[in-house]
Enzyme design. Structure first.
Site, mmCIF file in Angstrom:
data_model
loop_
_atom_site.group_PDB
_atom_site.id
_atom_site.type_symbol
_atom_site.label_atom_id
_atom_site.label_comp_id
_atom_site.label_asym_id
_atom_site.label_seq_id
_atom_site.Cartn_x
_atom_site.Cartn_y
_atom_site.Cartn_z
ATOM 1 N N THR A 1 -38.113 -17.420 15.265
ATOM 2 C CA THR A 1 -39.191 -16.560 15.759
ATOM 3 C C THR A 1 -38.615 -15.578 16.777
ATOM 4 O OG1 THR A 1 -40.810 -18.324 15.468
ATOM 5 C CG2 THR A 1 -41.427 -16.512 16.920
ATOM 6 N N LEU B 1 -39.536 -20.505 22.065
ATOM 7 C CA LEU B 1 -39.831 -19.962 20.743
ATOM 8 C C LEU B 1 -38.903 -20.638 19.741
ATOM 9 C CD1 LEU B 1 -40.082 -16.112 21.466
ATOM 10 C CD2 LEU B 1 -41.971 -17.728 21.177
ATOM 11 N N ASP B 2 -39.413 -20.884 18.536
ATOM 12 C CA ASP B 2 -38.564 -21.430 17.488
ATOM 13 C C ASP B 2 -37.362 -20.524 17.277
ATOM 14 O OD1 ASP B 2 -40.288 -23.508 17.106
ATOM 15 O OD2 ASP B 2 -41.193 -22.721 15.268
ATOM 16 N N ARG B 3 -36.295 -21.103 16.785
ATOM 17 C CA ARG B 3 -35.055 -20.355 16.562
ATOM 18 C C ARG B 3 -35.289 -19.088 15.741
ATOM 19 N NH1 ARG B 3 -31.984 -20.064 12.100
ATOM 20 N NH2 ARG B 3 -29.778 -19.490 12.308
#
Length: 664
Positions: A76, A72-74
């Site tokens: 998110t 997951l993106d930082r």
């Protein structure tokens, strides 16, 4: 004495409440926003994988293995799955690679309008500048995909065929189904089910149809306290049993707060709510606090952490709370006792207060009790002076000595950069305060340094900081002088430096001059450029909130032209992680590293002699500069003596200027 870093319970390896499910094959966690899944840098310790492994070891697990199949993106939040046994990898990998894992996200968007409540997005994604992606709509992408109502996932064979087609056409195919969950006015929550897994897929696809996710500055999202994208559910077949498994994460409160669009008072919930916000902010400082080499950092940075007009700094075992707009008769100040009580509940030995009015002109004496009480206002006093560590370097601080403590914490990463650049260099530190940049430069191997400040009190403090690391006073000279005349004298006497640090206060007043960063920075920077050696670097900073980053860069370009310097690179530097910007606003601190080439024809002067480069204009008239090589006095230029005499300040050891450093 170096105080230990207190409040260790604020920085646990991992919160047990973040674990959604666990068995011998899988562990599923609820990842907070602002935390990377897996940091590629070997020295990073604040990503999920590193912290979760430390947690597993801490509770006594013999094996801390984690298989990574999902990222997951930082920024998110939400469901994140790992395998706990290597034997489970194959079954989980087949499902992720075959796209049979069903992922459900929730995103907040503005401007939904009269769009269809459900549909399918089909784009080809290509790289764009700045680490972003760009989405190109496929033909017929505006129609609802005919497979949207046929269950939760496409057949694996059809997906493989689609992947081959998109590779042939260029770019990568991205398919996402959306459904409107809730709408209030112009704001909406969308359920998103990606059929493919591409970099920034959901963010770039929604931006491409005019619905960038709130809190996403990279793709033009509406202002929000964070990226409002949450991984709400993950469905797959269990690798051991083959039985369907579903893992869900509750939607964070930030989504409901943004959707309601009601101006929320973060202090209305009382001490418990403010304490909770402080603890959440402290959690985002894990990497700094647990690195082991730093015992002073910012725990709360105003609106960037959801608590406007409040900052909380940690110094060893004590806290310093600053309340902005807290002058007499100022109505918008945060509730003093509530904030102080919440801070004290974090577990510090004592809490100090700094009350900072909106207008610095009302501060005649920064040591007055109404602005900076000398003693802790909650708990125990700290020693009058003690030492903190920053990246392993010692600095003396005084928590009860006026509005400033002896070190500006927002410059931590800039000091690290100076340390990295300083080897073998001749360094000049202007408006040096207690000499923290010089300490970093000396620790990095600076050949020589000159440290300049007009205040006798902080000059003595700077000498103490340098002595603490064993700096040679003959090579690392500390000067009491007004920076403007000192720089003019230095340029006239042929002084040249490989690295110049320019971090002036927003406003300053001495007996003979006044300085405002808004009107005087260009002139000051031009003087600094004139003493840069060919190939040298200027680190220029301002925390004046009225100076935008673009304007600051223009000031520096104008100053370089005025000085006849050829700027070959001008690089914006990021802030430390513990100083997040207010949503929708620029950082208070603007930092630029400018590198210059050879002097241009406009400079009009010959390069200084080696002897002239060795001389340093001292602040005290009639005193000679010690040579860096012999330790004996070196001759002065006449102009340097005159400027030194003008800049020298006599009298008691109290500061000779009134300064305003902004929201530090």
């Amino acid at each position: 004495m170096i105080q230990r870093l207190a409040l260790s319970e604020l920085f646990p390896d991992f919160h047990a409440a973040w674990i959604l499910a666990e068995d011998e094959d899988l562990i599923v966690v609820d990842k907070p926003a602002f935390m990377s899944t897996h940091a590629p840098e070997a020295d990073r310790i604040d990503d999920v994988v590193t912290r979760l492994r430390a947690f597993l070891r801490g509770r006594g697990d013999a094996d801390d293995y984690l298989g990574i199949h999902q990222r997951l993106d930082r920024d998110t939040s939400g469901v994140l799955l790992f395998t706990r046994r290597r034997e489970a990898n194959a079954a989980v990998a087949r499902q992720f690679e075959g796209r049979t894992v069903q992922k459900t996200y929730v995103a907040a968007v503005a401007g939904f309008g009269d769009r269809a409540p459900r549909g399918t997005l089909r784009h080809r994604l290509v790289p764009a500048p700045g680490g972003a992606m760009r989405a190109i709509a496929e033909a017929g992408a505006g129609r609802e995909d005919r497979f949207a109502g046929r269950g939760d996932r496409l057949a694996g064979g059809r997906k493989k065929a689609a992947a081959g087609a998109e590779r042939a056409a260029g770019g990568v195919l991205a398919i996402t189904r959306y459904r409107l969950l809730e709408r209030r006015g112009d704001r909406a929550l969308l359920e998103l089910r990606p059929e493919t897994g591409r970099t920034h897929q959901l963010r770039v696809q929604l931006a491409a149809i005019g619905l960038p996710i709130a809190g996403d500055p990279l793709y033009g999202g509406a202002e929000a306290p964070r990226l409002l994208l949450h991984a709400a559910e993950l469905r797959l077949d269990h690798p051991a049993t083959g039985a369907p498994a579903a893992f869900r994460s509750q939607l964070p409160a930030a989504f409901e707060a943004w959707l309601s669009a009601a101006p929320a008072d973060p202090y209305a919930g009382g001490v418990e709510a403010v304490e909770r916000a402080m603890r959440e902010a402290a959690e985002r400082r894990y990497g700094v606090a647990r690195a082991g080499d730093t015992t002073a950092l910012r725990l709360v940075h105003g609106a960037g952490d959801g608590l406007p007009s409040v900052s909380v700094d940690l110094y060893g075992e004590h806290l310093v709370v600053s309340l902005f707009g807290a002058g007499e008769g100022e109505p918008d100040a945060p509730p003093r006792d509530l904030v102080l009580d919440a801070a004290h509940r974090l577990g510090a030995k004592g809490v100090y207060l700094k009350a900072r009015p909106k207008h610095a002109s009302v501060i005649v004496d920064a040591r007055r009790e109404e602005f900076a009480p000398r003693h802790a206002v909650r708990g125990e006093d700290a020693p009058e002076e003690f030492t903190v560590l920053e990246h392993g370097l010692p600095f003396k601080v005084r928590l009860g000595d006026g509005l400033s403590t002896g070190i500006f914490l927002d410059q931590r990463e800039n000091r690290r950069r100076v340390r990295e650049l300083a080897r073998g260099a001749r360094v000049l530190n202007l408006f040096a305060y207690t000499g923290a940049f010089t300490v970093a430069a000396v620790a990095g191997g600076a050949r020589e340094s000159v440290t300049v400040d007009v205040s006798r009190g902080v000059v003595a403090w700077a000498r103490d900081n340098l002595a603490a690391i064993g700096a040679d006073p003959a090579a690392h000279v500390v000067v009491e002088a007004d920076v403007f005349p000192w720089l003019k004298a230095a340029a006239q006497s042929g002084q040249r430096f490989d690295l110049v640090v320019l971090d002036p206060p927003s406003f300053a007043t001495t007996k003979k001059s006044r300085f405002s960063a808004a009107s005087d920075f260009s002139e000051l920077a031009a003087l600094a450029f004139r003493v840069l050696a060919p190939g040298g670097r200027l680190l220029a900073c301002t925390n004046h909130r009225g100076i935008a980053r673009a304007r600051f860069r223009r000031h520096l370009h104008e100053a370089a032209r005025e000085a006849g310097c050829d700027v070959v690179q001008m690089k914006d530097l990021p802030d430390p992680v513990d100083f997040p910007s207010e949503p929708g606003a620029e950082s208070h601190l603007k930092s630029v590293l400018a590198s210059v080439g050879a002097p241009s024809a406009r400079a009009g002067k010959a390069a200084p002699s080696a002897r002239a480069r060795e001389a340093a204009p001292f602040a005290k008239a009639g005193k000679a500069a010690p040579s860096a090589t012999s330790g004996k006095p070196a001759p002065f230029a006449r102009a340097a003596k005159a400027a030194a005499a003008q800049g020298a300040r006599r009298g008691p050891a109290a500061p000779a200027r009134t300064t305003r450093r902004g929201a530090r």
